[in-house]
Write a protein that holds these residues in place. Structure first.
Motif, PDB file in Angstrom:
ATOM      1  N   VAL A 192       0.834  -1.211   0.000  1.00  0.00           N
ATOM      2  CA  VAL A 192       0.000   0.000   0.000  1.00  0.00           C
ATOM      3  C   VAL A 192       0.867   1.257   0.000  1.00  0.00           C
ATOM      4  O   VAL A 192       0.565   2.238  -0.690  1.00  0.00           O
ATOM      5  N   TYR A 193       1.977   1.231   0.767  1.00  0.00           N
ATOM      6  CA  TYR A 193       2.886   2.383   0.777  1.00  0.00           C
ATOM      7  C   TYR A 193       3.420   2.653  -0.632  1.00  0.00           C
ATOM      8  O   TYR A 193       3.510   3.803  -1.078  1.00  0.00           O
ATOM      9  N   TRP A 194       3.792   1.587  -1.333  1.00  0.00           N
ATOM     10  CA  TRP A 194       4.297   1.747  -2.696  1.00  0.00           C
ATOM     11  C   TRP A 194       3.208   2.307  -3.613  1.00  0.00           C
ATOM     12  O   TRP A 194       3.486   3.158  -4.476  1.00  0.00           O
ATOM     13  N   ILE A 195       1.978   1.833  -3.456  1.00  0.00           N
ATOM     14  CA  ILE A 195       0.875   2.316  -4.299  1.00  0.00           C
ATOM     15  C   ILE A 195       0.649   3.814  -4.080  1.00  0.00           C
ATOM     16  O   ILE A 195       0.509   4.588  -5.034  1.00  0.00           O
ATOM     17  N   PHE A 196       0.614   4.226  -2.795  1.00  0.00           N
ATOM     18  CA  PHE A 196       0.446   5.658  -2.510  1.00  0.00           C
ATOM     19  C   PHE A 196       1.612   6.468  -3.086  1.00  0.00           C
ATOM     20  O   PHE A 196       1.419   7.566  -3.608  1.00  0.00           O
ATOM     21  N   GLY A 197       2.803   5.918  -2.983  1.00  0.00           N
ATOM     22  CA  GLY A 197       3.970   6.613  -3.531  1.00  0.00           C
ATOM     23  C   GLY A 197       3.876   6.775  -5.037  1.00  0.00           C
ATOM     24  O   GLY A 197       4.195   7.843  -5.585  1.00  0.00           O
ATOM     25  N   LEU A 198       3.433   5.733  -5.743  1.00  0.00           N
ATOM     26  CA  LEU A 198       3.291   5.804  -7.199  1.00  0.00           C
ATOM     27  C   LEU A 198       2.211   6.810  -7.602  1.00  0.00           C
ATOM     28  O   LEU A 198       2.373   7.554  -8.576  1.00  0.00           O
ATOM     29  N   PHE A 199       1.095   6.819  -6.857  1.00  0.00           N
ATOM     30  CA  PHE A 199       0.046   7.804  -7.140  1.00  0.00           C
ATOM     31  C   PHE A 199       0.566   9.230  -6.948  1.00  0.00           C
ATOM     32  O   PHE A 199       0.256  10.129  -7.732  1.00  0.00           O
ATOM     33  N   PHE A 200       1.331   9.442  -5.891  1.00  0.00           N
ATOM     34  CA  PHE A 200       1.883  10.774  -5.628  1.00  0.00           C
ATOM     35  C   PHE A 200       2.799  11.212  -6.769  1.00  0.00           C
ATOM     36  O   PHE A 200       2.736  12.351  -7.241  1.00  0.00           O
ATOM     37  N   ILE A 201       3.646  10.289  -7.226  1.00  0.00           N
ATOM     38  CA  ILE A 201       4.556  10.608  -8.333  1.00  0.00           C
ATOM     39  C   ILE A 201       3.760  10.897  -9.599  1.00  0.00           C
ATOM     40  O   ILE A 201       4.072  11.833 -10.355  1.00  0.00           O
ATOM     41  N   ALA A 202       2.709  10.086  -9.840  1.00  0.00           N
ATOM     42  CA  ALA A 202       1.901  10.285 -11.048  1.00  0.00           C
ATOM     43  C   ALA A 202       1.215  11.652 -11.046  1.00  0.00           C
ATOM     44  O   ALA A 202       1.176  12.348 -12.077  1.00  0.00           O
ATOM     45  N   ILE A 203       0.676  12.050  -9.893  1.00  0.00           N
ATOM     46  CA  ILE A 203       0.011  13.358  -9.800  1.00  0.00           C
ATOM     47  C   ILE A 203       1.017  14.485 -10.022  1.00  0.00           C
ATOM     48  O   ILE A 203       0.738  15.473 -10.709  1.00  0.00           O
ATOM     49  N   THR A 204       2.204  14.329  -9.444  1.00  0.00           N
ATOM     50  CA  THR A 204       3.236  15.360  -9.596  1.00  0.00           C
ATOM     51  C   THR A 204       3.678  15.489 -11.047  1.00  0.00           C
ATOM     52  O   THR A 204       3.832  16.601 -11.570  1.00  0.00           O
ATOM     53  N   LEU A 205       3.873  14.347 -11.727  1.00  0.00           N
ATOM     54  CA  LEU A 205       4.258  14.389 -13.140  1.00  0.00           C
ATOM     55  C   LEU A 205       3.148  15.016 -13.988  1.00  0.00           C
ATOM     56  O   LEU A 205       3.421  15.795 -14.911  1.00  0.00           O
TER      57      LEU A 205
END
Length: 327
Positions: free
Chosen positions: A21-34
């Motif tokens: 779940v931590y990795w999923i939240f991290g990927l979502f955060f990166i996707a939103i930032t990009l």
């Protein structure tokens, strides 16, 4: 180096789920930032001209009789309508999102970040190891019986000290010595056997599983233990008790540790001093200060057992030599 692993000490499923779940939240955060960065570069292509009024065109066909013939003509009328102001918050948001300006890009991504943060906080509240959560001055808590937890912790600490008291009794100490194999009647042999007893006790009483390793000091410094563990060893000089070192962020692939430095003094040669580092480790069980005190007490007990046993064996050896000489 002496290693005693524990087959039941492994990352449990709930920790793996947390890590995922931590990795999923991290990927979502990166996707939103990009997405935010890319939108800043392409928003100009989508932006509508500012202050441009809507123009409607009406074409009307008319017929006229000219010299006995009917002629058809078209009249084009253009009407410019002023911009309509958005009414209400929802209409304003939809209007801004439709225009795709720099402002709307910021608003959209802010809402994405906000939604992600809310989901993350809800996830934290579902974890059993979180009872109170403070965010921006607000405290969110789960209904937990603090008094029951307090009594449980006190009872657990008492049981751990009872374990030490049990082996300090002379009859139990002698039984421990007799149960240890002759080949292992050394300082490390006694220490390893006592730590195994501690493993069994923790497993049977609280289903707590841990592994342990006894390093020589040079082995400890050259080991692949985390840097945090090695650096923490310096603080053991100040206090004579084990030091708990908990893993960060409750990551399932990290371990909790407890370290304690113990000294072996050769009974026959007081200048022969050896230092060892006891390292307890567990993926999902956290060590506490009382565990460090228990390790300290057990190590002192092992020193006493080792000295008494070595002296006793030496005296028996001398008596046997005298008997052989007299014969």
């Amino acid at each position: 180096m002496m290693v005693r692993g524990n087959d039941k000490d492994y990352p449990i499923l709930k920790d793996k789920i947390k890590g995922t779940v931590y990795w999923i939240f991290g990927l979502f955060f990166i996707a939103i930032t990009l997405s935010l960065i890319v939108s800043f570069f392409i928003v100009k292509d989508k932006a509508a001209p500012a202050n441009k009024n809507e123009v409607s065109t009406v074409t009307k066909e008319t017929e006229k009789e000219v010299k006995g013939e009917i002629e058809k003509t078209k009249e084009v009328t253009k009407t410019e309508k002023p911009q309509q102001q958005a009414k209400g918050f929802q209409e304003l948001i939809l209007h801004l999102l439709y225009k795709e300006t720099i402002g709307t890009v910021i608003i959209k991504h802010f809402l994405m970040y906000l939604g992600l943060m809310i989901l993350y906080l809800l996830f934290l509240l579902t974890r059993k190891d979180v009872s109170n959560l403070k965010v921006a001055g607000l405290e969110v808590g789960t209904n937990q019986d603090v008094q029951t937890e307090f009594y449980r912790a006190v009872e657990e600490q008492k049981s751990k000290f009872d374990f030490l008291t049990f082996w300090m009794r002379e009859e139990n100490r002698l039984r421990f010595i007799r149960s240890t194999d002759i080949d292992h009647r050394t300082f490390l042999g006694f220490l390893s056997r006592m730590l195994e007893k501690m493993q069994e006790y923790y497993r049977d009483e609280w289903n707590i599983n841990f592994s342990f390793t006894v390093y020589k000091m040079n082995e400890f410094k050259q080991s692949n233990l985390p840097r945090k563990v090695k650096k923490s060893a310096a603080s053991l000089i100040e206090e004579d008790k084990g030091l708990p070192i908990l893993k960060d962020n409750n990551l399932y692939f990290h371990k909790n540790y407890l370290i304690y430095k113990v000294t072996e003094v050769n009974v026959r040669d007081a200048t022969d001093i050896k230092e060892y580092m006891i390292v307890l480790s567990s993926y999902y069980s956290e060590f506490e200060e009382v565990d460090g005190i228990l390790i300290s007490g057990l190590s002192a007990l092992i020193n006493l057992i080792y000295i008494q046993t070595t002296q006793s064996d030496f005296i028996v050896h001398l008596l046997q030599e005298n008997e052989i000489t007299e014969e």
